[in-house]
Motif scaffolding. Structure first.
Motif, short mmCIF file in Angstrom:
data_model
loop_
_atom_site.label_atom_id
_atom_site.label_comp_id
_atom_site.label_asym_id
_atom_site.label_seq_id
_atom_site.Cartn_x
_atom_site.Cartn_y
_atom_site.Cartn_z
N ARG A 631 16.43 26.74 7.89
CA ARG A 631 16.90 25.58 8.65
C ARG A 631 15.92 24.42 8.62
O ARG A 631 16.25 23.32 9.08
N VAL A 632 14.73 24.64 8.09
CA VAL A 632 13.71 23.60 8.08
C VAL A 632 13.43 23.19 6.63
O VAL A 632 13.21 24.04 5.77
N VAL A 633 13.45 21.90 6.38
CA VAL A 633 13.14 21.38 5.04
C VAL A 633 11.64 21.48 4.82
O VAL A 633 10.85 20.97 5.62
N PRO A 634 11.20 22.15 3.74
CA PRO A 634 9.75 22.32 3.52
C PRO A 634 9.07 21.01 3.14
O PRO A 634 9.70 20.07 2.67
N ASP A 635 7.75 20.99 3.40
CA ASP A 635 6.88 19.88 2.97
C ASP A 635 7.28 18.52 3.55
O ASP A 635 6.98 17.47 2.97
N GLN A 636 7.93 18.52 4.67
CA GLN A 636 8.29 17.24 5.30
C GLN A 636 7.05 16.48 5.75
O GLN A 636 6.03 17.08 6.10
N ILE A 637 7.16 15.18 5.76
CA ILE A 637 6.12 14.30 6.28
C ILE A 637 6.61 13.69 7.59
O ILE A 637 7.74 13.22 7.69
N PHE A 638 5.75 13.73 8.60
CA PHE A 638 6.09 13.19 9.91
C PHE A 638 5.06 12.14 10.30
O PHE A 638 3.87 12.28 9.99
N PHE A 639 5.53 11.12 10.98
CA PHE A 639 4.65 10.08 11.50
C PHE A 639 4.78 10.05 13.02
O PHE A 639 5.91 10.06 13.55
N SER A 640 3.66 10.04 13.69
CA SER A 640 3.72 9.94 15.14
C SER A 640 4.12 8.52 15.52
O SER A 640 3.90 7.56 14.78
N VAL A 641 4.72 8.39 16.67
CA VAL A 641 5.05 7.07 17.22
C VAL A 641 4.26 6.89 18.50
O VAL A 641 3.85 7.85 19.14
N SER A 642 4.03 5.67 18.84
CA SER A 642 3.26 5.39 20.06
C SER A 642 4.00 5.89 21.28
O SER A 642 5.22 5.74 21.40
N LYS A 643 3.25 6.46 22.17
CA LYS A 643 3.84 6.96 23.40
C LYS A 643 3.93 5.80 24.39
O LYS A 643 2.92 5.16 24.70
N PRO A 644 5.13 5.47 24.85
CA PRO A 644 5.27 4.30 25.74
C PRO A 644 4.61 4.50 27.10
O PRO A 644 4.37 5.64 27.52
N PHE A 645 4.32 3.37 27.71
CA PHE A 645 3.80 3.34 29.08
C PHE A 645 2.43 4.01 29.20
O PHE A 645 2.09 4.59 30.23
N THR A 646 1.64 3.97 28.15
CA THR A 646 0.30 4.51 28.24
C THR A 646 -0.61 3.77 27.28
O THR A 646 -0.18 3.27 26.26
N SER A 647 -1.87 3.70 27.63
CA SER A 647 -2.85 3.05 26.75
C SER A 647 -3.87 4.06 26.25
O SER A 647 -4.93 3.71 25.80
#
Length: 669
Positions: A631-647
């Motif tokens: 069910r999971v595509v191998p070797d995927q690349i993920f990018f984090s996104v900024s978490k809102p409402f926090t510095s």
């Protein structure tokens, strides 16, 4: 103690005086021993060199020496004297405690059998010498005798003794006798030829050998030792064992042995009990000298000759067999006068009362000092269920010097979870606590199961997860929902245990592929069958069986730990936990682990907290080659996104998390 050491734990401050007093006593004993032997513990640890049967340096005579304080007379019995007490084979008493005699060179030869007749006031008995380096059992009478072992060609070691350990501690616990698939006792040579290659292929880098020391009863799993200096002859010759260890070293695998100094078999002919006519030569007298649960004898660690005997035993295995260290069995039983039986150890008061055997603590301290004097790269592991503080802390910070201690509660916790709680109700917070809870100053080794969980009366994880279907539904053609559940959880349990391990990971032989049987040695109760005293390796090589998929996953999991130096970071950092969704996410080094333990819910675009950056999927538990559903595509690349409402600079990852699946992501930037 300039470093706060174990006092990093404020809960121990109330016991500081007791801790420091005990530590000073251990240091004082070590210093007393060193002072009497030119500063060297090895000078004291010479029992095996002084006692037993030896050829003198000129090879013109044999010298036999024995320690038996209460005995009055001693004879050597052998074929040459028709196993009778004759003057030519008498061993006279040369002082109040020691017997010694010299014999012509032709009086003994390699492989001769012999034993002692020990006589004391009011009695006598046949005995095996206390420092015997080989004992063999007659297959007909089942009687043990000592055997002269002086082969014409001494073993020539091929591989150097390993130096500084490289890579994480990945331990493969194995029993040589039950390692074959055939229903019989295996040998050291067969283990080298057939099992060692399997360990190498599986990726483990430490072999922990069980049942090395001679033991009369095979079914004791090697824990009722009779001859402490003799490798078990039922597995072959001492040279065969040396060849196995040498081959392991050649292939980059260190060898630890289970050392049993916590007790001794109570047999009197084969063992040490009543050797000189007393019950207290090596052991405590009276009830304190008997272990009520194990039906064995308990050493008196306060006696100098007992310490000499046991410390010499450590030196012998290191010098003669090049072992790389020891897993000390039964440390809890040694440390507590009640052996820790029926105790939960829920309060620090349990560790600092009058029921602690201070002589045992002193011995363990000195043992660790000796082992590391002999080999600075040696490894010692404490098998202790009590959690006694400081066992695996440095001797310079108030501890007793073990390099590691087993996190024994983790395996018990997994069994409890699987037995008593539906996995849809597993408490994620409690799971995280149990997997990561350890003393800051002590290195621990985790495992989901070891040999203890495989013994008759218990079950392995895979047997508990599958139930009776383990015999019918592990083939692809017969797999149902119960099979996929068990296979998925088996992988996840082992991965999360390894990923959260503080300093090392252990697996018992065959459990990496979910071995379907418990361990039961031949006995009256099973009509002396070897059916359950073996490992069914053929199951893991059959591509149509899920055992093969479990093995393939374990191999990749171990490879991941080695290639990434997983344990170098010390402690994983928890980033996300959700009780209802059954999700845990944590980071370790540059790896990010996400577990979805939910039995039915798969989550799309699931948001989990993470460090900012780019990630690549490097392992997941769901590929079909691992018994999953792809069910999971191998070797995927993920990018984090900024978490809102926090510095705080924290990020989030958006992931597809299939049910009962774990993902391992590697941070690329």
């Amino acid at each position: 103690m300039s470093d706060p050491g174990i006092f990093n734990d404020p809960g121990l401050l109330a016991y500081a005086d007791i801790i420091q007093s005990r530590h000073r006593a251990a240091q004082d004993l070590e210093q007393t021993i060193r002072t009497g032997h030119d500063g060297a513990l090895t000078g004291f640890a010479d029992y095996h060199l002084r006692f037993g049967l030896h050829v003198d340096p000129s090879r013109q005579q044999w010298v036999f020496t024995e320690w038996a304080p209460y005995a009055t007379d001693m004879f050597i019995l052998c074929d040459r004297n028709h196993w009778q007490c004759v003057p030519e084979f008498q061993v006279p008493k040369i002082n109040d405690t020691v017997f010694e005699a010299r014999f012509d060179a032709d009086q003994f030869a390699h492989q001769d059998l012999f034993r002692l007749k020990v006589i004391w006031p009011g009695g006598q008995g046949d005995r095996i010498p206390t420092a015997a380096r080989r004992a063999v059992q007659d297959p007909g009478t089942l009687i043990f005798n000592a055997q002269v072992w002086d082969p014409p060609d001494s073993y020539v070691w091929q591989a150097p003794i390993p130096g500084t350990p490289s890579g994480p501690a990945l331990i493969y616990e194995a029993h040589p006798g039950m390692a074959l698939e055939a229903e019989r006792v295996g040998t050291w040579t067969e283990f080298e030829q057939h099992i060692l290659p399997k360990i190498i292929d599986a990726g483990y880098n430490i072999l922990q050998l069980m049942a090395v020391q001679e033991h009369p009863y095979y079914g004791s799993f090697g824990y009722h030792v009779s001859s402490f200096f003799a490798p078990s002859s039922r597995f072959g010759t001492p040279e065969d064992l040396k060849a196995l260890i040498d081959a392991a070293h050649t292939n980059g695998i260190r060898v630890l042995m289970d050392i049993v100094h916590s007790h001794s078999v109570k047999n009197e002919v084969e063992g040490l009990s009543r050797f000189d006519g007393t019950l207290y030569q090596f052991f405590h007298d009276g009830p304190k000298g008997m272990h009520r649960l194990w039906d064995s004898r308990c050493f008196d660690y306060g006696k100098p000759m007992v310490r000499k005997f046991l410390l010499s035993n450590l030196r012998y295995w290191i010098e003669e067999f090049h072992v790389d260290g020891f897993r000390f069995d039964g440390v809890t039983s040694m440390v507590f006068t009640d052996h820790g039986l029926d105790r939960a150890f829920v309060s620090y008061d349990d560790y600092f009362g009058p029921d602690v055997d201070l002589d045992a603590l002193n011995y363990l301290y000195t043992a660790n000092r000796l082992v590391h004097d002999l080999n600075p790269f040696a490894v010692t592991i404490a098998e202790d269920v009590s959690g006694y503080p400081g066992l695996a802390a440095g001797t310079n910070v108030g501890g007793y010097g073990f390099d590691f201690r087993f996190a024994m509660g983790i395996a018990d916790f997994w069994i409890k979870m699987v037995k008593e709680i539906r996995d849809e109700d597993w408490p994620m917070g409690l799971l995280w606590h149990e997997l990561t809870n350890h003393r800051a100053e002590e290195a621990t080794i985790s495992y989901a199961e070891c040999h203890d969980q495989a013994l008759v009366g218990d079950q392995t994880l895979m047997m508990r997860l599958m139930g009776p279907r383990i015999y019918t539904d592990m083939h692809k053609d017969h797999a149902g929902i119960d099979t996929f559940r068990a296979v998925a959880l088996h992988k996840m349990i082992r991965l999360v245990t390894l990923a959260t391990s503080h300093a090392g990971y252990l697996n018992f032989m065959g459990n990496e592929f979910g071995h379907p049987e418990w361990v039961d040695f031949p006995s009256d109760q099973n009509h002396f069958s070897f059916k359950y005293a073996r490992r069914q390796w053929s199951l893991k090589y059959d591509p149509e069986l899920f055992y093969n998929h479990l093995y393939q996953f374990d191999r990749h999991m171990i490879c991941l730990a080695k290639e990434t130096g997983l344990f170098e970071s010390g402690h994983p950092d928890l980033y996300y936990i959700h009780e209802d969704h059954k999700i845990i996410a944590f980071a370790r080094k540059d790896l990010f682990f996400v577990f979805n333990f939910h039995p039915s819910h798969s989550f799309f675009d699931y948001q989990v907290d993470a460090r900012p950056g780019r990630y690549r999927l490097i392992l997941d538990t769901d590929p079909s080659r691992f018994g999953g559903h792809d069910r999971v595509v191998p070797d995927q690349i993920f990018f984090s996104v900024s978490k809102p409402f926090t510095s705080s600079g924290q990020g989030r990852l958006s992931l597809y998390l299939p049910s009962r699946t774990a993902l391992v992501l590697k941070q690329m930037s």
